[in-house]
Every structure is written in C-alpha cells, then in structure tokens.
Design a protein around this motif. Structure first.
Motif, short mmCIF file in Angstrom:
data_model
loop_
_atom_site.label_atom_id
_atom_site.label_comp_id
_atom_site.label_asym_id
_atom_site.label_seq_id
_atom_site.Cartn_x
_atom_site.Cartn_y
_atom_site.Cartn_z
N ALA A 173 -4.49 1.86 -3.10
CA ALA A 173 -5.83 2.21 -2.48
C ALA A 173 -6.59 2.96 -3.67
CB ALA A 173 -5.64 3.26 -1.31
N GLU A 174 -6.20 3.51 -4.50
CA GLU A 174 -6.77 4.36 -5.56
C GLU A 174 -7.26 3.51 -6.78
OE1 GLU A 174 -4.60 8.56 -5.40
OE2 GLU A 174 -3.32 6.76 -6.21
N ALA A 205 -1.80 3.69 -15.47
CA ALA A 205 -2.15 3.58 -13.77
C ALA A 205 -0.74 3.56 -13.01
CB ALA A 205 -3.33 2.54 -13.34
N ALA A 206 0.27 3.62 -13.53
CA ALA A 206 1.61 3.18 -13.10
C ALA A 206 1.86 4.18 -11.80
CB ALA A 206 2.73 3.35 -14.19
N ASN A 207 1.35 5.31 -11.97
CA ASN A 207 1.75 6.10 -10.48
C ASN A 207 0.82 6.31 -9.56
OD1 ASN A 207 4.30 7.08 -11.36
ND2 ASN A 207 3.48 8.20 -13.07
N LEU A 208 -0.37 5.28 -9.81
CA LEU A 208 -1.53 5.21 -8.67
C LEU A 208 -1.01 4.54 -7.63
CD1 LEU A 208 -4.74 4.93 -11.00
CD2 LEU A 208 -3.64 7.10 -9.95
N GLN A 209 -1.58 4.64 -6.53
CA GLN A 209 -1.59 3.92 -5.31
C GLN A 209 -2.46 2.57 -5.14
OE1 GLN A 209 0.64 4.76 -2.32
NE2 GLN A 209 1.57 6.37 -3.47
N GLY A 254 0.81 -1.26 0.16
CA GLY A 254 0.11 0.06 0.03
C GLY A 254 0.78 1.21 0.10
N SER A 255 2.14 1.25 0.56
CA SER A 255 2.80 2.33 0.52
C SER A 255 3.59 2.70 -0.78
CB SER A 255 4.03 2.32 1.56
OG SER A 255 4.72 1.03 1.42
#
Lengths: 360, 246
Positions: free
Chosen positions: B136-137, B130-134, B91-92
């Motif tokens: 949780a998103e 979506a590479a830079n998404l976390q 998640g981090s």
C-alpha cells in the motif's frame, strides 16, 4: 543434483572448495554451515568453484554472502557465467534496505484519537442530517430500499430463530428454580420483561452489528480502497450525505421491526415451554399482558432505534476510515462489529440508568 | 534450432455463447521476448491465462515446457513466473516477504538464505531499498517491479507478464522495458508479454502475435517492427497507427 563444500584450513587462510551445481535446489543444506565458516575466516577466504558446472542467482547469492561474511574473498575457477551472475548479484545487494516502518503506536494516544475522531464523525452525520432537506438530490433514496432489504428483510430468519431459541431457553432455565416454590407461572413475567425491555433490542442490535454493520464497513472500505469515495468528494458531493445517511435511515427503519420480531419469537418459544409445563396459551398470554406495560414496549423500541443508529454510524465510520489495501477492508469490518457491539452495551447501560431515574 | 518453450495447438476459448478466439496456434522459442498484442477484448489475457494453467481451453491444448497446461503440475508451475497486471502483491506482507513466499513454499532454504535471495531479486528490479515497505506504500510501477521480482524468485526460465506497461508514465514504462531486456540478457530468461502499449511492444518484442476481436483469432505474427512497416492488413495498420476502426 546436490552440491557439497570441502573446507581446507591452510596457512594463508580458509579455502572452501565447492562441487556440484550451486542453485536454489542445492544450496539450502550448505547455507548456515558455510556462512559460519566464512565468518571465521576473517578476510582470508578463498572460494574455489572449479568444480561448479553452473549456478543460478541463488547460488551466486550464497557466494556473495560468503564473501561479505568474511569481509572479502578471492574467487578461483569461476566460469564466465558464474562471474557475470556474481557481478549482477553484488550490484543487486549493494543498495541497503530501508528501515521497516514501525507498526506499533501509543495505545492511549491512538485510542484517544480514534475516540475523538469517532465523536467528530457523529457530529458530521448530525450536520449532514440537518443539511439533508436542502441536499435531497445527494441522497440516493433507491439505495435506502435495497439497504433496508439487506439489513432487515434478509435478517428475519436469523432473528426469528434466535428469538425463539432465546425465549425457549430462558423459560426452561428459569422454570427450574421457580418450580421449587410453585411459582412457575412467574416464568412468564420474567421472560416477557427480559425480552421486551432488554434482550429483544439488545440481541437485534448484536445481529445488526454482525450482519449489517460489518457489511457497511466492508462496502465503504472497498469504495475507499478503489478511490470511489475520493471521486464522490471531488465531484463536490458530501460522502456522508450520499453514503452514510441512506444506511442510517435503513438501520433506523429496520431496528424497531427486528426488535419486535425478536420479542414475539421469544414469547412464542416461552409459550411452548409453558405448554409443556401445563399452562395453556391463553393463561400465558393474560399473564404476559399483566406483567408488562406499554412503557416497557416503547422504552425497548426507543432503545432499538438508538442501538441501530449507533451500529450504522460506527459501521460507516470504520468503512470510510479504512486504510489502503485489501487488509484494511477486513480490519474495518472487524472494527465495525466490535465497535457496534461495544457501543450497544454501553448505550444499554446508559438507558438502564435513565429509565431507572424516570421510574420506568 | 532453439528449444520450444511453449506450443499452443489450435486453442479456442468460448464463454457461453461468446467465442473469444478459435484455432489459435503458435510457438515460443527459448530466449525470445514474445508479445501478444491486440485491442481491448481480443482475448490477450485469456490466452495468457490458458498458458499459465488458470483457464483450460475450450478446445485444443497449450504445452508449456513440455507440459499440458490443461492440468498444470507443481513442478511446471515452479518453472514459470507470472506477473499480473497490478502486481497482485499480498497486502499483508512487505515486499521482501512477498518475494520470499515462493522460496518458503518450494525450497528448503533457511530463513536467512530466503531473505538474502529475495533481497537480490528485489535488487535486480531496483527495489532493494523498498524491501520493508508494504504494497500500500508503493506506486503502481514499483508494484509491477515487485511482481516481477516475485515471479523471478525461483529462477524460472520463462516469465509471463500481463500488461507490464499499462497505467505507467512513459519514463517508468521505459525503465520497465529496459528491465525486461536486462533480465533476458543477464539471466537468459524468456518472456511472454501481453501488451497493447505500442512503444513497449516495439522496444522489447522479438516476435509478436496479434489477436483481433472481430477475427476471433490471430491476424498477424512476426517481428513487430516489420509488421508496423510492411503489413498490408488494414487491422494491423490501424493498430500500429493508432487509428480508430472505420
């Protein structure tokens, strides 16, 4: 096996001749140098893979990256497998990545918003307390007992040890300067007043924030992450009434006891040091009783209750306000401890002013 | 005859007094999509955990790529990829960082190269944007896709997928099935898939192994479509016809 690249500068441009398998294990040493060479070729690059027996997606990524860096490249000697992989990788690279979500904010705006939200939550808790008699069914009274056990009974060993050591250290340290004036008996006054009025409630609240406030935040934060809080809301139950009020009640129940225990343990530690200095326990007891008044004890216990309420509400607030993902739970627990200790010290300052004005 | 990637030899698993399964033996060939299926609680995920070295069998052994998984070594673990049921993303980290992690740990690629390779893996599963998404998103289906991308990071010849279709809508599930078929065709990867989603099993499975809680072991093996049409075992029929046990 390792791979190598031979660079030949010709009239028609640059030819990079690869030899050996281009895979994850072999392309690392080639990557930076090959990309620099390709960038310098400016559209006149030939990638010769005649001596490449095979490659994986990492090797195909290198070839695609070289071609992109040069603004296009001719590929010679590629097997059907290499061509297929390269086509696959080019397709995978064709979609640009999204912009990274900003992870920073305006410190002042965010801080002010958090403060207002925090105050609003205290208001919600106050409203829930007023509504509680009419919504008794929503309060799990059985939980209050287990929460009291966790927050209070299980904290007793730590409180006793901390209080004992604090009394012992305070008495010992203060006896050194007072001995020079022959006033060692006043160590009892100093330590007793310090413990009863300030340190007992303050340290008990710090222990509560570290043990219980963080546990409340982690527990409620996990419930948020698992949508349990959302489930409670959709069942028409007020999460504050069901989850916060039992924790608040538990903190209010245990804090006077913990503070008192901290004070008694500290006095025992002090008595031990005074015994070493030649004062019998009876003399220490009489001196301690003369040094303090009932208002000191009551004032300390009132502070303990308020500190406990603040720690509990802040722990619950950070837990219920947790974001998504496992990291959010850790952040909530940290915020609960920091917020709990900060609020305790702030409230202690306010109490000091109030008690001073009241002449206590 | 094609290469044997996995060989389970009379494996059993007992937890306390409860026997999950016993004397389970099978092989998985290179290039095939092998599905382990069965109802809830029959031991599908337990069997997979034995294959990936997380759980030593109570008795018997599992050889993966020739290595005994009772004591998995790093070299073997680098040659398999595992996607856990919910993706098990960190998640981090962003999705790109999640996929870069195995590359960072097990290769000497410079950072630019790791990013490029990880971006390609995300592109292969349709998550390049979506590479830079976390984590949780993103949605559950995206998390599973990213889990596959991370499992693909080191170009392993063998991938284990735990319930890839569970909890997904039919369209997302069909997309994931197609992705598995594409990866097999394009990269020559073999798959072991744990699933109880019938549509998915019948779409992707070359061969399957059916476990049954009551039987504490295998009750059928073979082509899932043939099992559906030809098996006379009432437990197999009940599974494929979605019938509750009598």
């Amino acid at each position: 096996m390792t791979a190598s690249v031979d660079v030949q500068k010709q009239a028609g441009g640059v030819v990079m001749q690869f030899a050996g398998p281009l895979d994850l294990a072999s392309i690392g040493p080639l990557w930076d140098g090959a990309l620099q060479t390709a960038a310098g070729a400016k559209g006149h690059l030939t990638l010769d893979v005649n001596k490449v027996p095979g490659c994986d997606t990492a090797g195909a990524t290198l070839l695609a990256a070289l071609s992109d860096a040069a603004g296009g490249a001719a590929l010679t000697g590629a097997t059907e497998e290499v061509n297929a992989l390269l086509a696959l990788v080019r397709k995978a690279r064709s979609v640009p990545a999204n912009a990274a979500t900003p992870r920073t904010g305006n410190f002042l705006v965010d801080g002010a918003k958090a403060f207002v939200d925090g105050l609003a939550f205290f208001g919600e808790v106050a409203v829930a307390m007023l509504r509680a008699p009419a919504h008794r069914r929503e309060i799990p009274f059985r939980d209050v007992l287990s929460l009291t056990d966790g927050a209070g009974v299980q904290a007793i060993p730590l409180i006793v040890l901390l209080g004992f050591l604090m009394g012992l250290i305070l008495a010992f340290q203060s006896s050194i300067p007072l001995r020079r004036f022959g006033a060692e008996i006043y160590v009892v006054n100093l330590v007793t007043i310090s413990l009863v009025r300030e340190l007992g409630p303050l340290l008990a609240a710090v222990v509560l924030a570290g043990r219980t406030g963080s546990a409340f935040a982690a527990e409620l934060g996990t419930m948020v992450v698992n949508d349990e809080v959302a489930a409670i809301s959709t069942m028409g139950i007020d999460p504050v009434t069901m989850l916060v009020l039992p924790r608040l009640a538990a903190a209010l129940l245990v804090m006077p006891g913990l503070a008192l225990l901290m004070e008694i343990s500290g006095l025992v530690g002090m008595t031990l040091v005074m015994g070493v200095l030649g004062f019998p326990p009876v003399a220490v007891f009489i001196q301690a009783v003369q040094a303090t008044a009932l208002k000191d004890l009551v004032g300390g216990l009132v502070k303990a209750c308020v500190f406990g309420a603040a720690v509990a509400v802040i722990g619950c607030r950070t837990g219920l306000g947790a974001g998504l993902g496992p990291r959010a739970v850790g952040q909530a627990a940290t915020a609960a401890v920091v917020g709990g200790i900060f609020a305790t010290i702030l409230l202690d300052g306010i109490f000091t002013v109030i008690y001073f004005r009241l002449g206590w | 005859m094609s290469e044997v990637l996995i060989s389970a030899e009379a494996v059993s698993q007992v937890f306390g007094a409860r026997t999950i399964f016993e004397h389970v033996s099978f092989t998985v060939q290179a290039g095939e999509i092998f599905v382990i299926l069965g109802g809830s609680g029959c031991g599908k995920s337990t069997l997979m955990r034995q294959m990936i070295g997380l759980l030593p069998p109570t008795s018997g052994r599992v050889l993966v790529l020739g290595h005994d998984m009772r004591a998995p070594d790093t070299a073997t673990l680098q040659r398999i990829g595992v996607m856990f049921q919910n993706g098990a993303l960190f998640g981090s980290m962003t999705l790109l960082e999640n996929v870069m992690l195995p590359l960072e740990m097990h290769t000497d690629l410079p950072r630019d190269a790791r990013e490029a390779v990880a971006a390609v893996k995300l592109g292969l599963v349709g998550l390049a944007d979506a590479a830079n998404l976390q984590p949780a998103e993103i949605s559950g289906g995206m998390a599973k896709r990213c889990g596959i991308a991370r499992a693909l990071a080191l170009d392993p010849p063998l991938l284990f997928l735990d319930e890839p279709a569970a909890g997904l809508d039919p369209i997302t599930s069909a997309g994931l099935d197609q992705l598995i078929l594409d990866l097999r065709q394009q990269l020559g990867i073999s798959f072991v898939v744990v699933s109880h989603e019938l549509t998915s099993i019948l779409t992707i499975g070359d061969r399957c192994l059916m476990l049954d809680r009551g039987a504490r072991g295998i009750i059928a093996t073979g082509d899932p479509r043939r099992l559906r049409d030809e098996s006379t075992d009432p437990r197999v029929q009940a599974f494929f016809r979605r019938q509750a046990p009598a």
